[in-house]
Design a protein around this motif. Structure first.
Motif, PDB file in Angstrom:
ATOM      1  N   GLY A 276      12.398   4.297   9.695  1.00 32.71           N
ATOM      2  CA  GLY A 276      11.041   4.412  10.219  1.00 32.71           C
ATOM      3  C   GLY A 276      10.046   4.239   9.084  1.00 32.71           C
ATOM      4  N   VAL A 277       9.041   3.392   9.288  1.00 30.41           N
ATOM      5  CA  VAL A 277       8.023   3.135   8.268  1.00 30.41           C
ATOM      6  C   VAL A 277       6.655   3.511   8.833  1.00 30.41           C
ATOM      7  CG1 VAL A 277       6.926   1.397   6.796  1.00 30.41           C
ATOM      8  CG2 VAL A 277       9.368   1.209   7.329  1.00 30.41           C
ATOM      9  N   ILE A 278       5.914   4.346   8.082  1.00 31.45           N
ATOM     10  CA  ILE A 278       4.543   4.671   8.492  1.00 31.45           C
ATOM     11  C   ILE A 278       3.590   4.167   7.417  1.00 31.45           C
ATOM     12  CG2 ILE A 278       2.966   6.434   9.330  1.00 31.45           C
ATOM     13  CD1 ILE A 278       5.290   8.288   9.799  1.00 31.45           C
ATOM     14  N   LEU A 279       2.770   3.180   7.789  1.00 33.92           N
ATOM     15  CA  LEU A 279       1.730   2.653   6.905  1.00 33.92           C
ATOM     16  C   LEU A 279       0.440   3.442   7.156  1.00 33.92           C
ATOM     17  CD1 LEU A 279       2.547  -1.143   7.348  1.00 33.92           C
ATOM     18  CD2 LEU A 279       3.230   0.370   5.474  1.00 33.92           C
ATOM     19  N   PRO A 280      -0.474   3.500   6.186  1.00 33.84           N
ATOM     20  CA  PRO A 280      -1.579   4.453   6.292  1.00 33.84           C
ATOM     21  C   PRO A 280      -2.750   4.056   7.180  1.00 33.84           C
ATOM     22  CG  PRO A 280      -1.709   3.286   4.214  1.00 33.84           C
ATOM     23  CD  PRO A 280      -0.444   2.832   4.884  1.00 33.84           C
ATOM     24  N   ASP A 281      -3.184   2.799   7.097  1.00 35.59           N
ATOM     25  CA  ASP A 281      -4.421   2.416   7.795  1.00 35.59           C
ATOM     26  C   ASP A 281      -4.592   0.907   7.748  1.00 35.59           C
ATOM     27  OD1 ASP A 281      -5.710   1.588   5.308  1.00 35.59           O
ATOM     28  OD2 ASP A 281      -5.886   3.706   4.838  1.00 35.59           O
TER      29      ASP A 281
ATOM     30  N   ALA B  77      -8.025  -0.017   7.163  1.00 40.70           N
ATOM     31  CA  ALA B  77      -9.377  -0.074   6.590  1.00 40.70           C
ATOM     32  C   ALA B  77      -9.389  -0.144   5.066  1.00 40.70           C
ATOM     33  CB  ALA B  77     -10.188   1.143   7.039  1.00 40.70           C
ATOM     34  N   SER B  78      -8.485   0.582   4.403  1.00 40.13           N
ATOM     35  CA  SER B  78      -8.547   0.666   2.945  1.00 40.13           C
ATOM     36  C   SER B  78      -8.217  -0.660   2.274  1.00 40.13           C
ATOM     37  CB  SER B  78      -7.605   1.754   2.424  1.00 40.13           C
ATOM     38  OG  SER B  78      -6.254   1.411   2.646  1.00 40.13           O
ATOM     39  N   SER B  79      -7.334  -1.435   2.890  1.00 36.09           N
ATOM     40  CA  SER B  79      -6.949  -2.728   2.336  1.00 36.09           C
ATOM     41  C   SER B  79      -6.265  -3.550   3.422  1.00 36.09           C
ATOM     42  CB  SER B  79      -5.977  -2.547   1.167  1.00 36.09           C
ATOM     43  OG  SER B  79      -5.475  -3.800   0.738  1.00 36.09           O
ATOM     44  N   PRO B  80      -6.474  -4.875   3.422  1.00 38.14           N
ATOM     45  CA  PRO B  80      -5.759  -5.721   4.394  1.00 38.14           C
ATOM     46  C   PRO B  80      -4.282  -5.869   4.085  1.00 38.14           C
ATOM     47  CG  PRO B  80      -7.094  -7.081   2.914  1.00 38.14           C
ATOM     48  CD  PRO B  80      -7.428  -5.649   2.608  1.00 38.14           C
ATOM     49  N   ARG B  81      -3.850  -5.370   2.929  1.00 45.12           N
ATOM     50  CA  ARG B  81      -2.463  -5.585   2.499  1.00 45.12           C
ATOM     51  C   ARG B  81      -1.453  -4.999   3.463  1.00 45.12           C
ATOM     52  NH1 ARG B  81      -0.233  -1.671  -2.214  1.00 45.12           N
ATOM     53  NH2 ARG B  81       1.671  -2.273  -1.104  1.00 45.12           N
ATOM     54  N   TRP B  82      -1.741  -3.816   4.039  1.00 47.27           N
ATOM     55  CA  TRP B  82      -0.738  -3.089   4.810  1.00 47.27           C
ATOM     56  C   TRP B  82      -0.211  -3.894   5.988  1.00 47.27           C
ATOM     57  CZ3 TRP B  82       0.666   0.291   1.576  1.00 47.27           C
ATOM     58  CH2 TRP B  82      -0.259   0.970   0.779  1.00 47.27           C
ATOM     59  N   GLU B  83      -1.111  -4.528   6.732  1.00 50.62           N
ATOM     60  CA  GLU B  83      -0.679  -5.304   7.900  1.00 50.62           C
ATOM     61  C   GLU B  83      -0.376  -6.763   7.546  1.00 50.62           C
ATOM     62  OE1 GLU B  83       0.055  -4.223  10.991  1.00 50.62           O
ATOM     63  OE2 GLU B  83      -0.212  -2.226  10.152  1.00 50.62           O
ATOM     64  N   ASN B  84      -1.121  -7.310   6.591  1.00 47.83           N
ATOM     65  CA  ASN B  84      -0.958  -8.731   6.266  1.00 47.83           C
ATOM     66  C   ASN B  84       0.263  -9.006   5.406  1.00 47.83           C
ATOM     67  OD1 ASN B  84      -3.320  -9.036   7.633  1.00 47.83           O
ATOM     68  ND2 ASN B  84      -4.565  -9.628   5.881  1.00 47.83           N
ATOM     69  N   PHE B  85       0.646  -8.028   4.580  1.00 46.51           N
ATOM     70  CA  PHE B  85       1.742  -8.269   3.642  1.00 46.51           C
ATOM     71  C   PHE B  85       2.891  -7.267   3.781  1.00 46.51           C
ATOM     72  CE2 PHE B  85      -2.144  -9.820   1.407  1.00 46.51           C
ATOM     73  CZ  PHE B  85      -1.864 -11.172   1.529  1.00 46.51           C
ATOM     74  N   ASP B  86       2.584  -5.974   3.641  1.00 47.74           N
ATOM     75  CA  ASP B  86       3.662  -4.981   3.640  1.00 47.74           C
ATOM     76  C   ASP B  86       4.486  -5.017   4.916  1.00 47.74           C
ATOM     77  OD1 ASP B  86       3.124  -2.961   1.148  1.00 47.74           O
ATOM     78  OD2 ASP B  86       1.259  -3.760   1.942  1.00 47.74           O
ATOM     79  N   ARG B  87       3.807  -5.004   6.063  1.00 50.64           N
ATOM     80  CA  ARG B  87       4.550  -5.002   7.332  1.00 50.64           C
ATOM     81  C   ARG B  87       5.494  -6.201   7.457  1.00 50.64           C
ATOM     82  NH1 ARG B  87       4.205  -2.996  12.717  1.00 50.64           N
ATOM     83  NH2 ARG B  87       2.242  -1.892  12.322  1.00 50.64           N
ATOM     84  N   PRO B  88       4.984  -7.438   7.323  1.00 56.30           N
ATOM     85  CA  PRO B  88       5.918  -8.566   7.504  1.00 56.30           C
ATOM     86  C   PRO B  88       7.033  -8.620   6.458  1.00 56.30           C
ATOM     87  CG  PRO B  88       3.727  -9.351   6.843  1.00 56.30           C
ATOM     88  CD  PRO B  88       3.594  -7.913   7.186  1.00 56.30           C
TER      89      PRO B  88
ATOM     90  N   LYS C  35      -0.585  -7.055  -7.443  1.00 58.27           N
ATOM     91  CA  LYS C  35       0.674  -6.316  -7.340  1.00 58.27           C
ATOM     92  C   LYS C  35       1.513  -7.073  -6.308  1.00 58.27           C
ATOM     93  CE  LYS C  35      -1.257  -2.520  -5.984  1.00 58.27           C
ATOM     94  NZ  LYS C  35      -1.560  -1.130  -5.615  1.00 58.27           N
ATOM     95  N   PRO C  36       2.433  -7.907  -6.763  1.00 56.61           N
ATOM     96  CA  PRO C  36       3.199  -8.716  -5.803  1.00 56.61           C
ATOM     97  C   PRO C  36       3.857  -7.828  -4.737  1.00 56.61           C
ATOM     98  CG  PRO C  36       3.611  -9.451  -8.038  1.00 56.61           C
ATOM     99  CD  PRO C  36       2.822  -8.185  -8.148  1.00 56.61           C
ATOM    100  N   THR C  37       3.235  -7.796  -3.569  1.00 56.09           N
ATOM    101  CA  THR C  37       3.660  -6.870  -2.517  1.00 56.09           C
ATOM    102  C   THR C  37       5.098  -7.114  -2.099  1.00 56.09           C
ATOM    103  OG1 THR C  37       1.378  -6.912  -1.748  1.00 56.09           O
ATOM    104  CG2 THR C  37       2.973  -5.863  -0.300  1.00 56.09           C
ATOM    105  N   LYS C  38       5.526  -8.370  -2.164  1.00 54.12           N
ATOM    106  CA  LYS C  38       6.906  -8.671  -1.757  1.00 54.12           C
ATOM    107  C   LYS C  38       7.899  -7.950  -2.673  1.00 54.12           C
ATOM    108  CE  LYS C  38       9.891 -12.368  -0.093  1.00 54.12           C
ATOM    109  NZ  LYS C  38      11.142 -11.742  -0.540  1.00 54.12           N
TER     110      LYS C  38
END
Length: 359
Positions: free
Chosen positions: A39-44, A46-57, A276-279
């Motif tokens: 299970g992964v919980i990302l924070p938001d 609003a703080s940065s587009p990284r969470w949905e655009n990079f971390d999730r995929p 910070k290379p998210t991958k």
């Protein structure tokens, strides 16, 4: 004779079945572990587009490649939603949780509940102070701040300068580490003077714009450099500088190498960002989670001190990269930003000048 053969065959079959059953029992822990769920919980968002655009995929891709079921959700900035998602995940039978806390108190509560149910937890990107995470995966966040400090110094030079700091959310331990790193570099430059410093609640860009405008007014516009803790905050600063017709004159830092941040760099309105290379981070976290699901011990590269919990957390810490106009191309080449997104409209010529080709 035939009856004897049949009896022998029956015995052989029974023995084989018995061995298979024993084999299944022996592999149950490994087999079930390999089929565990993360299970992964990302924070938001609003703080940065990284969470949905990079971390999730990237996380989805890594777990899918390993054949691991994953449930990735976003708390949308709500500690209550964070708690609700965690409860649902624990009820659904996740065996490992990967979390990016909104604040240490709510994240620590989730980790304790998971621990009570025998579920391993990994702090992802942000360390939960006073928490009980088994591991921590992030970039070296003091080094992130040091890259900002070095970047601002590179853009300012050694001339006498008034510097202001717009730090991240006071509830985010990373923000404290970023500020520490920036101060490590800039406080040593005797010609620099800190004239203002404020945290930005919840990393919200609108609050950052208001805070910076107040700083600008209080300092009568006598600000020579801005340490902004990420690209969203940096863009808020740029908007106020544009309003005062000073954009491009005053170096501004950032972090996350977002499309907006990189465009501001290409425009000359932002000095630099920290990439910070998210991958790399997502792959390191996924690898650790998969090891835990398989019942293996995770490989780490360092420890991170939790001063509240008074413990050293086994960690994987990665190295950040300072990005200026002359190496924006690296972010595109790595696939972290698409040239088609970065180089739209007026930015096509600026991308070309930076060596970036749009396919």
């Amino acid at each position: 004779m035939r009856k004897g053969i049949l009896s022998l065959m029956a015995l052989t079959t029974a023995a084989a079945l018995s061995l298979t059953a024993c084999g299944d029992d022996g592999n149950d822990s490994g087999g079930d572990a390999a089929k565990g769920k993360v299970g992964v919980i990302l924070p938001d968002t609003a703080s940065s587009p990284r969470w949905e655009n990079f971390d999730r995929p990237y996380l989805e891709q890594a777990f899918k490649a390993a054949g691991i079921d994953s449930d990735i959700q976003n708390a949308e900035g709500s500690a209550q939603r964070f708690q609700t998602i965690a409860d649902q995940m624990l009820t659904s039978g996740v065996t490992v949780m990967l979390i990016t806390g909104l604040d240490s108190n709510s994240a620590a509560a989730v980790q304790r509940k998971a621990q009570a149910q025998g579920v391993k937890t990994i702090d992802y990107d942000r360390l939960t102070l006073g928490g009980v995470a088994d591991y921590y995966v992030s970039f070296d966040n003091v080094k992130v701040g040091e890259e900002m400090g070095k970047g601002l110094q590179k853009c300012l030079g050694d001339k006498a300068s008034n510097i202001v700091y717009l730090n991240g959310s006071p509830t985010d331990n990373n923000a404290t580490l970023f500020a520490k790193g920036a101060h490590n570099i800039l406080d040593k430059v005797t010609n620099y003077k800190k004239v203002a410093e404020q945290p930005v609640p919840d990393w919200e860009a609108e609050k950052a714009a208001t805070l910076f405008e107040q700083m600008w007014t209080e300092q009568h516009g006598k600000i020579d450099g801005v340490v902004a803790a990420n690209d969203n905050l940096g863009n808020a600063v740029v908007s106020i500088l544009k309003k005062n017709k000073r954009a491009g004159d005053i170096p501004v830092t950032g972090q996350d190498a977002t499309v907006q941040g990189l465009q501001n760099i290409l425009d000359g309105n932002q000095c630099m960002t920290v990439y910070k290379p998210t991958k790399q981070e997502a792959d390191a976290a996924a690898k650790l989670a998969i090891s835990l699901i398989k019942g293996e011990k995770g490989e780490t590269t360092a420890t991170e001190n939790d001063p509240v919990g008074k413990r050293d957390v086994p960690s994987v810490l990665l190295n950040p990269i300072g990005v200026f106009k002359d190496n924006v191309k690296q972010v595109v080449d790595d696939g972290s930003v698409k040239a088609a997104d970065l180089c739209k409209g007026a930015y096509a010529a600026k991308c070309e000048a930076a060596g970036i080709t749009v396919q």
